[in-house]
Write a protein that holds these residues in place. Structure first.
Motif, short mmCIF file in Angstrom:
data_model
loop_
_atom_site.label_atom_id
_atom_site.label_comp_id
_atom_site.label_asym_id
_atom_site.label_seq_id
_atom_site.Cartn_x
_atom_site.Cartn_y
_atom_site.Cartn_z
N UNK A 24 6.49 -13.59 -7.05
CA UNK A 24 5.42 -13.84 -8.01
C UNK A 24 4.05 -13.60 -7.42
N UNK A 25 3.04 -14.21 -8.04
CA UNK A 25 1.66 -14.07 -7.57
C UNK A 25 1.14 -15.45 -7.16
N UNK A 26 0.01 -15.45 -6.48
CA UNK A 26 -0.53 -16.67 -5.89
C UNK A 26 -2.02 -16.77 -6.17
N UNK A 27 -2.51 -17.98 -6.26
CA UNK A 27 -3.93 -18.22 -6.55
C UNK A 27 -4.84 -17.88 -5.38
N UNK A 28 -4.33 -18.01 -4.14
CA UNK A 28 -5.17 -17.75 -2.99
C UNK A 28 -4.35 -17.16 -1.85
N UNK A 29 -5.03 -16.65 -0.84
CA UNK A 29 -4.37 -15.99 0.27
C UNK A 29 -3.50 -16.95 1.08
N UNK A 30 -3.94 -18.18 1.24
CA UNK A 30 -3.17 -19.15 2.01
C UNK A 30 -1.81 -19.42 1.37
N UNK A 31 -1.78 -19.56 0.05
CA UNK A 31 -0.51 -19.78 -0.65
C UNK A 31 0.40 -18.57 -0.52
N UNK A 32 -0.18 -17.39 -0.61
CA UNK A 32 0.58 -16.15 -0.48
C UNK A 32 1.19 -16.06 0.92
N UNK A 33 0.38 -16.32 1.93
CA UNK A 33 0.86 -16.23 3.31
C UNK A 33 1.93 -17.27 3.59
N UNK A 34 1.79 -18.46 3.04
CA UNK A 34 2.80 -19.50 3.23
C UNK A 34 4.14 -19.08 2.62
N UNK A 55 9.88 -3.15 13.32
CA UNK A 55 8.50 -2.80 12.98
C UNK A 55 8.37 -1.65 12.00
N UNK A 56 9.48 -1.26 11.37
CA UNK A 56 9.45 -0.16 10.41
C UNK A 56 9.12 -0.61 9.00
N UNK A 57 9.08 -1.90 8.80
CA UNK A 57 8.80 -2.48 7.49
C UNK A 57 7.89 -3.68 7.69
N UNK A 58 6.81 -3.74 6.94
CA UNK A 58 5.86 -4.85 7.03
C UNK A 58 5.70 -5.47 5.66
N UNK A 59 5.39 -6.73 5.65
CA UNK A 59 5.08 -7.45 4.42
C UNK A 59 3.68 -8.00 4.56
N UNK A 60 2.86 -7.78 3.54
CA UNK A 60 1.46 -8.20 3.59
C UNK A 60 1.07 -8.88 2.29
N UNK A 61 0.09 -9.76 2.37
CA UNK A 61 -0.52 -10.35 1.18
C UNK A 61 -1.75 -9.51 0.84
N UNK A 62 -1.86 -9.15 -0.42
CA UNK A 62 -2.96 -8.31 -0.85
C UNK A 62 -3.58 -8.89 -2.11
N UNK A 63 -4.90 -8.90 -2.15
CA UNK A 63 -5.61 -9.40 -3.34
C UNK A 63 -5.45 -8.42 -4.48
N UNK A 64 -5.09 -8.93 -5.64
CA UNK A 64 -4.88 -8.11 -6.83
C UNK A 64 -6.18 -8.05 -7.60
N UNK A 65 -6.58 -6.86 -7.98
CA UNK A 65 -7.82 -6.66 -8.71
C UNK A 65 -7.47 -6.23 -10.12
N UNK A 66 -8.17 -6.75 -11.10
CA UNK A 66 -7.93 -6.39 -12.49
C UNK A 66 -8.29 -4.96 -12.78
N UNK A 67 -7.70 -4.39 -13.81
CA UNK A 67 -7.98 -3.01 -14.20
C UNK A 67 -9.45 -2.87 -14.57
N UNK A 68 -10.09 -1.82 -14.09
CA UNK A 68 -11.48 -1.57 -14.41
C UNK A 68 -12.46 -2.30 -13.52
N UNK A 69 -11.99 -3.16 -12.62
CA UNK A 69 -12.88 -3.89 -11.72
C UNK A 69 -13.23 -2.98 -10.55
N UNK A 70 -14.51 -2.88 -10.23
CA UNK A 70 -14.93 -2.00 -9.16
C UNK A 70 -15.35 -2.74 -7.90
N UNK A 71 -15.43 -4.02 -7.92
CA UNK A 71 -15.88 -4.69 -6.71
C UNK A 71 -15.37 -6.03 -6.63
#
Length: 71
Positions: A24-34, A55-71
């Motif tokens: 699923x998705x998470x409200x903040x980076x700390x929850x995602x990393x946990x 080391x051929x596969x990595x898992x990362x937490x990434x901030x999701x940006x809404x469509x049309x958001x530029x910053x």
């Protein structure tokens, strides 16, 4: 919102990235990393676990940006 992504790069095929939708998705980076720390490597298939250990596969937490958001 944050999501977990799996990332691998093959020499001939290039990058392969996919969301880990089961977590699923998470409200903040700390929850995602946990969630990431708790799930990996416990939930990986044997092939994916081996790729992760080598080391051929990595898992990362990434901030999701809404469509049309530029910053």
């Amino acid at each position: 919102m944050w999501a977990i992504l799996a990332v691998s790069i093959q020499l001939l095929n290039g990058p392969n990235v996919w969301p880990v939708a089961d977590e699923g998705t998470f409200e903040n980076e700390a929850d995602c990393q946990a969630a990431l720390d708790e799930a990996v490597p416990r939930t990986l298939s044997e092939d994916m676990r081996v790729a992760w250990e080598q080391g051929e596969l990595k898992f990362v937490c990434l901030k999701v940006r809404g469509a049309g958001t530029t910053g």
